[in-house]
Motif scaffolding. Structure first.
Motif, PDB file in Angstrom:
ATOM      1  N   LYS A  14       0.883  -1.161   0.000  1.00  0.00           N
ATOM      2  CA  LYS A  14       0.000   0.000   0.000  1.00  0.00           C
ATOM      3  C   LYS A  14       0.914   1.202   0.000  1.00  0.00           C
ATOM      4  CE  LYS A  14      -4.116  -1.894   1.906  1.00  0.00           C
ATOM      5  NZ  LYS A  14      -5.187  -1.899   2.798  1.00  0.00           N
ATOM      6  N   SER A  16       1.090   5.321   0.654  1.00  0.00           N
ATOM      7  CA  SER A  16       0.463   6.500   1.254  1.00  0.00           C
ATOM      8  C   SER A  16       1.470   7.633   1.258  1.00  0.00           C
ATOM      9  CB  SER A  16       0.067   6.206   2.711  1.00  0.00           C
ATOM     10  OG  SER A  16      -0.754   5.075   2.790  1.00  0.00           O
ATOM     11  N   GLN A  19       1.487  11.566   5.666  1.00  0.00           N
ATOM     12  CA  GLN A  19       0.387  11.774   6.612  1.00  0.00           C
ATOM     13  C   GLN A  19      -0.605  10.610   6.578  1.00  0.00           C
ATOM     14  OE1 GLN A  19       1.350  14.397   4.335  1.00  0.00           O
ATOM     15  NE2 GLN A  19       2.742  14.954   6.000  1.00  0.00           N
ATOM     16  N   ASP A  20      -0.219   9.509   5.943  1.00  0.00           N
ATOM     17  CA  ASP A  20      -1.033   8.291   5.820  1.00  0.00           C
ATOM     18  C   ASP A  20      -2.282   8.463   4.960  1.00  0.00           C
ATOM     19  OD1 ASP A  20       0.354   6.156   6.862  1.00  0.00           O
ATOM     20  OD2 ASP A  20      -0.258   6.586   8.918  1.00  0.00           O
ATOM     21  N   ASN A  21      -2.284   9.436   4.053  1.00  0.00           N
ATOM     22  CA  ASN A  21      -3.366   9.540   3.073  1.00  0.00           C
ATOM     23  C   ASN A  21      -3.077   8.528   1.970  1.00  0.00           C
ATOM     24  OD1 ASN A  21      -4.755  11.836   4.261  1.00  0.00           O
ATOM     25  ND2 ASN A  21      -2.938  13.000   3.650  1.00  0.00           N
ATOM     26  N   LEU A  22      -3.995   7.601   1.738  1.00  0.00           N
ATOM     27  CA  LEU A  22      -3.806   6.537   0.763  1.00  0.00           C
ATOM     28  C   LEU A  22      -3.649   7.102  -0.646  1.00  0.00           C
ATOM     29  CD1 LEU A  22      -3.722   3.423   0.427  1.00  0.00           C
ATOM     30  CD2 LEU A  22      -6.176   3.539  -0.060  1.00  0.00           C
ATOM     31  N   ILE A  58       7.116  -1.235   7.044  1.00  0.00           N
ATOM     32  CA  ILE A  58       6.626   0.055   6.577  1.00  0.00           C
ATOM     33  C   ILE A  58       7.846   0.956   6.485  1.00  0.00           C
ATOM     34  CG2 ILE A  58       5.206   2.067   7.085  1.00  0.00           C
ATOM     35  CD1 ILE A  58       3.284   0.189   8.579  1.00  0.00           C
ATOM     36  N   GLN A  60       9.469   4.775   4.914  1.00  0.00           N
ATOM     37  CA  GLN A  60       9.193   6.091   4.344  1.00  0.00           C
ATOM     38  C   GLN A  60      10.345   6.453   3.428  1.00  0.00           C
ATOM     39  OE1 GLN A  60       7.125   9.016   6.592  1.00  0.00           O
ATOM     40  NE2 GLN A  60       8.429  10.668   5.849  1.00  0.00           N
ATOM     41  N   ARG A 132       5.129   6.654   1.875  1.00  0.00           N
ATOM     42  CA  ARG A 132       5.160   5.602   2.888  1.00  0.00           C
ATOM     43  C   ARG A 132       4.643   4.314   2.235  1.00  0.00           C
ATOM     44  NH1 ARG A 132       2.887   7.712   8.158  1.00  0.00           N
ATOM     45  NH2 ARG A 132       4.904   8.734   8.111  1.00  0.00           N
ATOM     46  N   SER A 134       3.829   0.325   2.707  1.00  0.00           N
ATOM     47  CA  SER A 134       3.582  -0.839   3.550  1.00  0.00           C
ATOM     48  C   SER A 134       3.855  -2.048   2.666  1.00  0.00           C
ATOM     49  CB  SER A 134       2.127  -0.835   4.031  1.00  0.00           C
ATOM     50  OG  SER A 134       1.850  -2.026   4.730  1.00  0.00           O
TER      51      SER A 134
END
Length: 180
Positions: A14, A16, A19-22, A58, A60, A132, A134
């Motif tokens: 995944k 993102s 800020q973890d916005n997909l 995970i 970055q 980021r 995953s």
């Protein structure tokens, strides 16, 4: 089998922003040839080197190690008459950057259309963004001689030779040259 040079790695992922916005849900796994073939970001290869099926992480990746910083000099405004109709935001064209140092064509994306002008952006859509990832390794296998010679994976989720029309239809690419 451990991930090493000349292995084919299948990774569920995944993507993102910081800020973890997909950005991308990874509905299809990423399959790449490991070992510096530029089939994925070097930071992903670095993270997965020596790992095995089942490894999860995970990470970055900063812009400099991903798609670079956003470069405003790669944005240009062109007369709408120079582009084909129908024209929509999101369409992409091959063109030349305004800088005379770089003679290599690049892809420009239409980002805005206003009356008789079109804004074209030569930056990668993810330029300037910390990413980021995953990651979950689901398969590792030895690469075939053909994959190593070609520098990429063949077969499912990989590259195919000769079986498909990779050229697209006529008119898919329009050369746009800078106006001085």
């Amino acid at each position: 089998m451990k991930i090493a040079k000349n292995t084919v790695v299948t990774v569920n992922y995944k993507l993102s922003d910081a800020q973890d916005n997909l950005i991308e849900d990874g509905s299809q796994p990423m399959v790449y040839l490991h070992g510096g073939y530029e089939n994925t970001l070097p930071k992903i290869e670095e993270e997965l080197d020596g790992k095995e099926v089942g490894y999860s992480s995970i990470i970055q990746v900063e812009p400099d190690d991903a798609f670079g910083e956003y470069d405003s000099s790669l944005v240009k405004v062109e007369p709408r008459s120079r582009l084909p109709e129908p024209l929509e935001v999101g369409m992409q064209f091959e063109g030349m950057p305004d800088s005379e140092d770089d003679e290599e064509a690049m892809i420009f994306t239409v980002t805005d259309i206003a009356d008789d002008k079109v804004v074209l952006d030569g930056n990668h859509p993810l330029a300037g963004i910390a990413l980021r990832f995953s990651l979950n390794v689901v398969d590792v296998r030895a690469a075939t001689d053909e994959e190593m010679a070609h520098g990429h994976v063949h077969g499912a989720h990989g590259h195919h030779h000769g079986d498909e029309d990779d050229e697209g239809e006529a008119g898919d690419h329009v050369a746009i040259h800078p106006i001085h």
